[in-house]
Design a protein around this motif. Structure first.
Motif, short mmCIF file in Angstrom:
data_model
loop_
_atom_site.label_atom_id
_atom_site.label_comp_id
_atom_site.label_asym_id
_atom_site.label_seq_id
_atom_site.Cartn_x
_atom_site.Cartn_y
_atom_site.Cartn_z
N MET A 125 17.75 -7.64 -0.68
CA MET A 125 16.68 -6.87 -0.04
C MET A 125 17.18 -6.00 1.12
O MET A 125 16.41 -5.21 1.66
CB MET A 125 15.59 -7.81 0.47
CG MET A 125 16.02 -8.68 1.64
SD MET A 125 14.66 -9.75 2.21
CE MET A 125 15.49 -10.63 3.54
N ILE A 180 9.02 -4.43 0.32
CA ILE A 180 9.39 -5.20 1.50
C ILE A 180 9.55 -4.30 2.72
O ILE A 180 9.05 -4.60 3.82
CB ILE A 180 10.68 -6.00 1.24
CG1 ILE A 180 10.40 -7.13 0.25
CG2 ILE A 180 11.27 -6.55 2.54
CD1 ILE A 180 11.64 -7.84 -0.25
N VAL A 182 6.07 -9.18 -5.13
CA VAL A 182 7.15 -9.73 -4.31
C VAL A 182 6.87 -11.19 -3.95
O VAL A 182 7.77 -12.04 -3.99
CB VAL A 182 7.33 -8.89 -3.03
CG1 VAL A 182 8.30 -9.56 -2.07
CG2 VAL A 182 7.84 -7.49 -3.38
N TYR A 235 10.88 -3.68 -5.49
CA TYR A 235 10.68 -4.78 -4.56
C TYR A 235 11.19 -4.44 -3.16
O TYR A 235 10.56 -4.79 -2.15
CB TYR A 235 11.39 -6.04 -5.07
CG TYR A 235 10.96 -6.46 -6.46
CD1 TYR A 235 9.63 -6.36 -6.85
CD2 TYR A 235 11.89 -6.94 -7.37
CE1 TYR A 235 9.23 -6.74 -8.14
CE2 TYR A 235 11.50 -7.33 -8.65
CZ TYR A 235 10.17 -7.21 -9.02
OH TYR A 235 9.80 -7.58 -10.28
N CYS A 236 12.32 -3.74 -3.08
CA CYS A 236 12.85 -3.36 -1.76
C CYS A 236 11.93 -2.37 -1.06
O CYS A 236 11.72 -2.46 0.16
CB CYS A 236 14.26 -2.78 -1.90
SG CYS A 236 15.52 -4.03 -2.23
N LEU A 283 16.27 -12.25 -4.66
CA LEU A 283 15.57 -11.22 -3.89
C LEU A 283 16.06 -11.18 -2.45
O LEU A 283 16.32 -10.10 -1.90
CB LEU A 283 14.06 -11.47 -3.93
CG LEU A 283 13.20 -10.43 -3.20
CD1 LEU A 283 13.40 -9.05 -3.80
CD2 LEU A 283 11.73 -10.83 -3.26
#
Length: 278
Positions: free
Chosen positions: A160, A182, A144, A178-179, A156
């Motif tokens: 997100m 995060i 990320v 990626y989410c 991104l």
């Protein structure tokens, strides 16, 4: 040289400076590590960013959910909220420089101990999800971070805002992976027994009546991590400091306290704060 670890500042610049003055913080020799949420809700987020940036190699910060939200607002993906009190940053003459600096900050910091017989610490804003060991957490955080530091960062930030997927799987790809990263590293508080993230509950653990929710660090099948886990984000915990965990968000912006730990001797410094958020 001393190493200081501090919980969520959220724009409470004067409180941070007062706390650092109590330990005679030396900007040229000491190191300051901040557990994310540098900005929002407090009165002077602009000064916080300028100060931490000015520390250069002696200032270290992980990104929190409010920091990422500021970046998304700056890109026009979300409208600024008056309660966040970050508009001064958006109109500052050094806006571009500050936001570029913020975007370069990591989601995870691993600080090895100088003592070969003792573990170091790992800092993230919210914690480490139960399904990840340290190597996994570092790998996924780095993925990320690489996007945030690249020309793809806007993509991104725009995508997100989701609570899914809640459960980690190595089969996750692209934006889903990626989410999850995060959310786990910047928003997590409670998990279900299988390690799935719950994004809704913000209560203190003792007030939770749903037996299917446990703090992320109490999930029975959590992957072991030897290093001390340092995090912020969860003011309702009231602060947790032991050899395994340091939860340093003690609600400064809400009229609680700003908490700092000197890593070398684990001494705790706490500054009672007025209510800043409305």
């Amino acid at each position: 040289m001393a190493t200081y670890l501090v919980g969520d500042i959220q724009g409470c610049f004067d409180d941070l400076k007062t706390l650092l003055d109590t330990v005679s913080f030396d900007e040229n020799h000491d190191h300051l590590y901040l557990a994310g949420d540098l900005v929002a809700r407090g009165p002077d987020s602009l000064s916080v960013l300028r100060f931490i940036k000015s520390l250069g190699a002696h200032g270290h910060a992980v990104l929190g959910n409010h920091d990422l939200h500021l970046l998304a607002v700056a890109e026009g993906f979300k409208k600024p909220k008056a309660k966040d009190k970050t508009e001064a940053i958006l109109y500052a003459p050094d806006r571009a420089e500050l936001l570029s600096w913020l975007r370069q900050q990591p989601l995870l910091i691993h600080c090895d101990s100088s003592n070969d017989n003792a573990p170091g610490f790992v800092m993230t804003h919210a914690g480490i999800p139960p399904d990840w060991d340290l190597d996994s957490a570092k790998r996924h955080a780095n993925a990320v971070e690489s996007i945030l530091r690249s020309d793809r960062y806007s993509w991104l930030l725009e995508n997100m805002y989701t609570n899914e997927p809640a459960k980690w799987s190595e089969k996750l790809e692209g934006i889903e992976r990626y989410c999850y990263t995060i959310n786990a590293l910047t928003r997590m508080r409670f998990c279900k027994p299988d390690g799935s993230l719950d994004m809704a509950c913000k209560l203190p653990p003792e007030e939770v009546t749903d037996g299917h929710l446990v703090p992320w660090f109490e999930v029975k099948k959590r992957q072991p991590i030897e290093e001390t886990l340092v995090f912020g984000h969860w003011a309702a915990l009231g602060g947790v400091v032991n050899h395994q965990l340091m939860g340093l968000d003690t609600g400064c912006v809400w009229g609680g306290a700003l908490t700092m730990v000197r890593w070398e001797d684990r001494q705790i410094f706490s500054l009672p704060c007025p209510v800043h958020a409305h």
